[in-house]
Design an enzyme around this catalytic site. Structure first.
Site, PDB file in Angstrom:
ATOM      1  N   GLU A   1      27.908  33.012  31.959  1.00 28.26           N
ATOM      2  CA  GLU A   1      26.564  33.404  31.890  1.00 28.26           C
ATOM      3  C   GLU A   1      25.604  32.335  32.154  1.00 28.26           C
ATOM      4  O   GLU A   1      25.991  31.147  32.176  1.00 28.26           O
ATOM      5  CB  GLU A   1      26.153  34.109  30.529  1.00 28.26           C
ATOM      6  CG  GLU A   1      27.292  35.316  30.377  1.00 28.26           C
ATOM      7  CD  GLU A   1      26.880  36.109  29.177  1.00 28.26           C
ATOM      8  OE1 GLU A   1      26.177  35.524  27.973  1.00 28.26           O
ATOM      9  OE2 GLU A   1      27.341  37.247  29.104  1.00 28.26           O
TER      10      GLU A   1
ATOM     11  N   CYS B   1      30.282  37.759  36.839  1.00 26.37           N
ATOM     12  CA  CYS B   1      31.528  38.481  36.030  1.00 26.37           C
ATOM     13  C   CYS B   1      32.696  37.783  36.119  1.00 26.37           C
ATOM     14  O   CYS B   1      33.096  37.124  37.076  1.00 26.37           O
ATOM     15  CB  CYS B   1      31.379  39.963  36.577  1.00 26.37           C
ATOM     16  SG  CYS B   1      30.178  40.923  36.091  1.00 26.37           S
TER      17      CYS B   1
ATOM     18  N   GLU C   1      35.589  39.123  37.048  1.00 28.31           N
ATOM     19  CA  GLU C   1      36.480  39.674  38.180  1.00 28.31           C
ATOM     20  C   GLU C   1      35.847  38.958  39.342  1.00 28.31           C
ATOM     21  O   GLU C   1      36.801  38.488  40.098  1.00 28.31           O
ATOM     22  CB  GLU C   1      36.214  41.089  38.314  1.00 28.31           C
ATOM     23  CG  GLU C   1      36.726  41.991  37.203  1.00 28.31           C
ATOM     24  CD  GLU C   1      35.864  42.202  36.085  1.00 28.31           C
ATOM     25  OE1 GLU C   1      34.738  41.304  35.775  1.00 28.31           O
ATOM     26  OE2 GLU C   1      35.724  43.259  35.542  1.00 28.31           O
TER      27      GLU C   1
HETATM   28  N1  THU Z   1      31.026  41.471  32.490  1.00 28.01           N
HETATM   29  C1  THU Z   1      32.139  41.070  33.554  1.00 28.01           C
HETATM   30  O1  THU Z   1      32.692  39.876  33.446  1.00 28.01           O
HETATM   31  N2  THU Z   1      32.840  41.923  34.126  1.00 28.01           N
HETATM   32  C2  THU Z   1      32.363  43.427  34.238  1.00 28.01           C
HETATM   33  O2  THU Z   1      32.955  44.106  34.900  1.00 28.01           O
HETATM   34  C3  THU Z   1      31.385  43.883  33.150  1.00 28.01           C
HETATM   35  C4  THU Z   1      30.384  42.892  32.532  1.00 28.01           C
HETATM   36  C5  THU Z   1      30.175  40.512  31.943  1.00 28.01           C
HETATM   37  C6  THU Z   1      28.987  40.101  32.476  1.00 28.01           C
HETATM   38  C7  THU Z   1      28.089  39.699  31.222  1.00 28.01           C
HETATM   39  O3  THU Z   1      28.517  38.239  31.005  1.00 28.01           O
HETATM   40  C8  THU Z   1      28.857  40.219  30.278  1.00 28.01           C
HETATM   41  O4  THU Z   1      29.960  40.836  30.733  1.00 28.01           O
HETATM   42  C9  THU Z   1      27.870  41.455  29.654  1.00 28.01           C
HETATM   43  O5  THU Z   1      27.586  42.258  30.622  1.00 28.01           O
END
Ligand code: THU
Length: 160
Positions: free
Chosen positions: A64, A73, A75
């Site tokens: 983040e 994210c 993935e």
């Molecule tokens: N997030 C992921 O890493 N993968 C996903 O598929 C959904 C969301 C993360 C993004 C952000 O840092 C946190 O989860 C909240 O949305």
């Protein structure tokens, strides 16, 4: 005029112990990666582990940023790392685990739309389906045999 239907086939495992040993190991790598996520703003941690055809595992977790949209994210961190470091290897499967500080996540958490699109790029590039396993912190695991099951009517380079 015609009405058509698409169907999504998926498998539900009741827990990690129902997975074969290689996939159990992959999910454990995703869980370890999840524990190292940098998510001070959402407190929602995600880990992803990618198995390549050379048996190497590439991991990623969400990263983040104070400027929120600059974060990424888990993935995509993982799949871009695989693409950057192993451009000529086939991605066989991806395991994903998510947890939150606010509540116990005991349901499978699927990848977000942008991650589906990103995974789809690599599935199209390699012309070989990518298996995806996803879970929360505990509980059931969902498996799809291909990203296409998560993203029907996906956008791809044939439209360009
Ligand atoms: N997030 C992921 O890493 N993968 C996903 O598929 C959904 C969301 C993360 C993004 C952000 O840092 C946190 O989860 C909240 O949305």
């Amino acid at each position: 005029m015609k009405t058509k239907k698409t169907t999504t086939e998926y498998i539900i495992y009741e827990g990690i112990e129902e997975l074969d040993s290689s996939t159990q190991n992959l999910m454990k790598e995703a869980i370890n990666a999840r524990k190292k996520a940098y998510a001070p703003y959402s407190n929602f941690n995600v880990g992803a582990a990618i198995l390549l055809d050379n048996n190497k595992i590439v991991t990623g977790n969400n990263q983040e940023n104070a400027a929120f949209p600059s974060g990424l994210c888990a993935e995509r961190v993982a799949i871009y790392s695989a693409g950057a470091n192993y451009p000529n290897n086939t991605i066989k499967s991806i395991a994903i685990s998510a947890s939150s500080i606010k509540q116990k996540i005991n349901k499978p958490v699927g990848p977000c739309g942008a991650c589906r699109q990103s995974i789809s790029e690599y599935e199209n590039k390699q012309n070989y389906p990518i298996e995806i396993y996803f879970m929360g912190e505990e509980g059931q695991i969902v498996k799809v045999n291909s990203l296409k099951d998560l993203l029907p009517f996906g956008f791809n380079s044939s439209f360009l």
